[in-house]
Design a protein around this motif. Structure first.
Motif, PDB file in Angstrom:
ATOM      1  N   GLN A  20      22.104 -36.796  -1.380  1.00  0.00           N
ATOM      2  CA  GLN A  20      22.080 -36.622  -2.831  1.00  0.00           C
ATOM      3  C   GLN A  20      23.296 -35.859  -3.320  1.00  0.00           C
ATOM      4  N   GLN A  21      23.851 -36.318  -4.418  1.00  0.00           N
ATOM      5  CA  GLN A  21      24.941 -35.594  -5.050  1.00  0.00           C
ATOM      6  C   GLN A  21      24.388 -34.416  -5.859  1.00  0.00           C
ATOM      7  N   PRO A  22      25.130 -33.299  -5.921  1.00  0.00           N
ATOM      8  CA  PRO A  22      24.623 -32.127  -6.646  1.00  0.00           C
ATOM      9  C   PRO A  22      24.660 -32.277  -8.165  1.00  0.00           C
ATOM     10  N   ILE A  23      25.175 -33.382  -8.665  1.00  0.00           N
ATOM     11  CA  ILE A  23      25.257 -33.591 -10.108  1.00  0.00           C
ATOM     12  C   ILE A  23      23.845 -33.715 -10.691  1.00  0.00           C
ATOM     13  N   LEU A  28      13.781 -37.354 -10.751  1.00  0.00           N
ATOM     14  CA  LEU A  28      12.601 -36.802 -10.083  1.00  0.00           C
ATOM     15  C   LEU A  28      12.881 -36.503  -8.617  1.00  0.00           C
ATOM     16  N   ARG A  29      13.753 -37.287  -7.995  1.00  0.00           N
ATOM     17  CA  ARG A  29      14.116 -36.965  -6.603  1.00  0.00           C
ATOM     18  C   ARG A  29      14.765 -35.588  -6.517  1.00  0.00           C
ATOM     19  N   GLN A  30      15.499 -35.208  -7.556  1.00  0.00           N
ATOM     20  CA  GLN A  30      16.121 -33.887  -7.575  1.00  0.00           C
ATOM     21  C   GLN A  30      15.111 -32.778  -7.825  1.00  0.00           C
ATOM     22  N   ARG A  31      14.060 -33.064  -8.564  1.00  0.00           N
ATOM     23  CA  ARG A  31      13.170 -32.011  -9.051  1.00  0.00           C
ATOM     24  C   ARG A  31      11.866 -31.867  -8.264  1.00  0.00           C
ATOM     25  N   ALA A  32      11.506 -32.868  -7.492  1.00  0.00           N
ATOM     26  CA  ALA A  32      10.244 -32.809  -6.756  1.00  0.00           C
ATOM     27  C   ALA A  32      10.351 -31.838  -5.583  1.00  0.00           C
ATOM     28  N   GLN A  33       9.271 -31.138  -5.321  1.00  0.00           N
ATOM     29  CA  GLN A  33       9.236 -30.200  -4.192  1.00  0.00           C
ATOM     30  C   GLN A  33       8.767 -30.865  -2.903  1.00  0.00           C
TER      31      GLN A  33
END
Length: 361
Positions: free
Chosen positions: A145-148, A243-248
């Motif tokens: 994943q890119q940090p953007i 959501l891939r960035q925000r899901a735990q």
């Protein structure tokens, strides 16, 4: 990215043959981007003859064409990247035009004699034999994943404000031989989501995909009894990246290697949900043949399997259970993050092998 246009005047040491499968194309482009050298994309279109085995088609143009014929001119590439059975004649044709100098790199499985290729980059579900030119990894080649930051679509932000944290992302696939996502599987997935949210708290975002049957998705939605929001495929802007960035944590169905890999490359805990199988006779026969050959490697069954596989007339049909077992044995699902190191090491090995082929031209 170091791409050149198909008709660019500059020589590109790498050509990428793009076919009809989005997943294959994305993996090829990820490799080409990571190589850090100029490359050219060559989109292929396939004729009826593409249904024939590559061993019968040889290095001909009977089964394929390129919408950009000007791209198929010298200087010829040092390396061709390709995936899928139908691209094999095109890759071999390019090598013949180069005076046999172009090196061939194939991703996944070629359904052709493995000796035709300088390198085959594959994963366990294809069960290819151990050979010097076969590079077996546990994960497909994908960049992390890119940090953007990717914002949630505006239409979903009111729902997000009411969704308690932490969030569990549920990635739902669908029918993909031999897997089926039917009503029974939908109920089973809902029970898993309910249990995970009760254990870890928060709520669940449930995302469908193009292969998710509408009836099964309705059953899944109706069987959830924890805070959740269901997003069906095609309903507005896709929130997947956000959501891939925000899901735990992530729950993912087991019908897609690329979807499973994308989940694992978040570095967060991943819980796979095995879809039921309904194998057809072809899948059952090929799989039983492979299993029998593995159990008795010196038997006539094993020798016949090896001969036909060597000719490219037989290949183990995709068995994602082999991939899941390899990943589980490697601790990919424990949430420790070591899967990221494993994926990085595998990417580096792949790139080093291809760079060596480029240098050998």
């Amino acid at each position: 990215m170091a791409r050149v246009t198909p008709c660019g005047a500059d020589a590109a040491p790498v050509w990428v043959l793009l076919g009809a499968r989005h997943g294959d194309n994305q993996q090829l482009l990820a490799i080409a981007d990571a190589l850090g050298v100029p490359y050219r994309t060559v989109p292929l279109r396939f004729r009826v003859a593409a249904g024939l085995p590559p061993i019968l088609l040889g290095a001909s143009r009977l089964s394929w064409r390129s919408k950009d014929t000007a791209a198929l001119q010298p200087p010829w590439p040092r390396v061709v990247l390709a995936a899928g059975r139908r691209s094999v004649p095109a890759a071999r044709w390019i090598r013949r035009q180069s005076g046999e100098r172009t090196r061939l790199v194939h991703v996944n499985r070629p359904w052709a004699p493995l000796s035709w290729f300088d390198l085959i980059v594959t994963t366990p579900q294809y069960a290819l034999p151990e050979q010097a030119n076969v590079l077996m990894h546990r994960l497909p080649f994908m960049q992390p994943q890119q940090p953007i930051d990717v914002p949630l679509p505006l239409a979903l932000q009111p729902y997000a404000a009411r969704m308690p944290r932490p969030w569990t992302l549920v990635m739902v696939g669908g029918n993909s031989r031999p897997f089926v996502f039917d009503k029974e599987a939908a109920v089973g997935l809902a029970h898993l989501v309910n249990a995970q949210v009760r254990t870890h708290g928060g709520s669940a975002w449930v995302l469908g995909s193009p292969r998710t049957p509408a009836t099964a998705m309705e059953v899944l939605a109706g069987s959830l009894d924890v805070p959740s929001h269901v997003v069906r495929w095609g309903e507005g802007e896709n929130p997947y990246a956000a959501l891939r960035q925000r899901a735990q944590r992530i729950i993912v169905t087991t019908d897609s290697a690329s979807m499973l890999t994308e989940a694992l490359l978040t570095g967060r805990p991943v819980v796979p949900f095995a879809l039921p199988r309904q194998p057809d006779w072809r899948w059952s026969l090929a799989t039983a043949w492979r299993v029998a050959a593995t159990r008795r490697p010196t038997s006539m069954v094993a020798r016949s399997f090896d001969i036909l596989q060597g000719l490219g007339l037989l290949s183990s049909l995709r068995d994602l259970a082999l991939l899941h077992r390899a990943l589980e044995a490697a601790g990919a699902f424990d949430g420790s993050g070591r899967v990221l190191d494993m994926a990085r090491q595998e990417r580096e090995i792949t790139l080093a092998r291809i760079h060596a082929l480029i240098a050998r031209y």
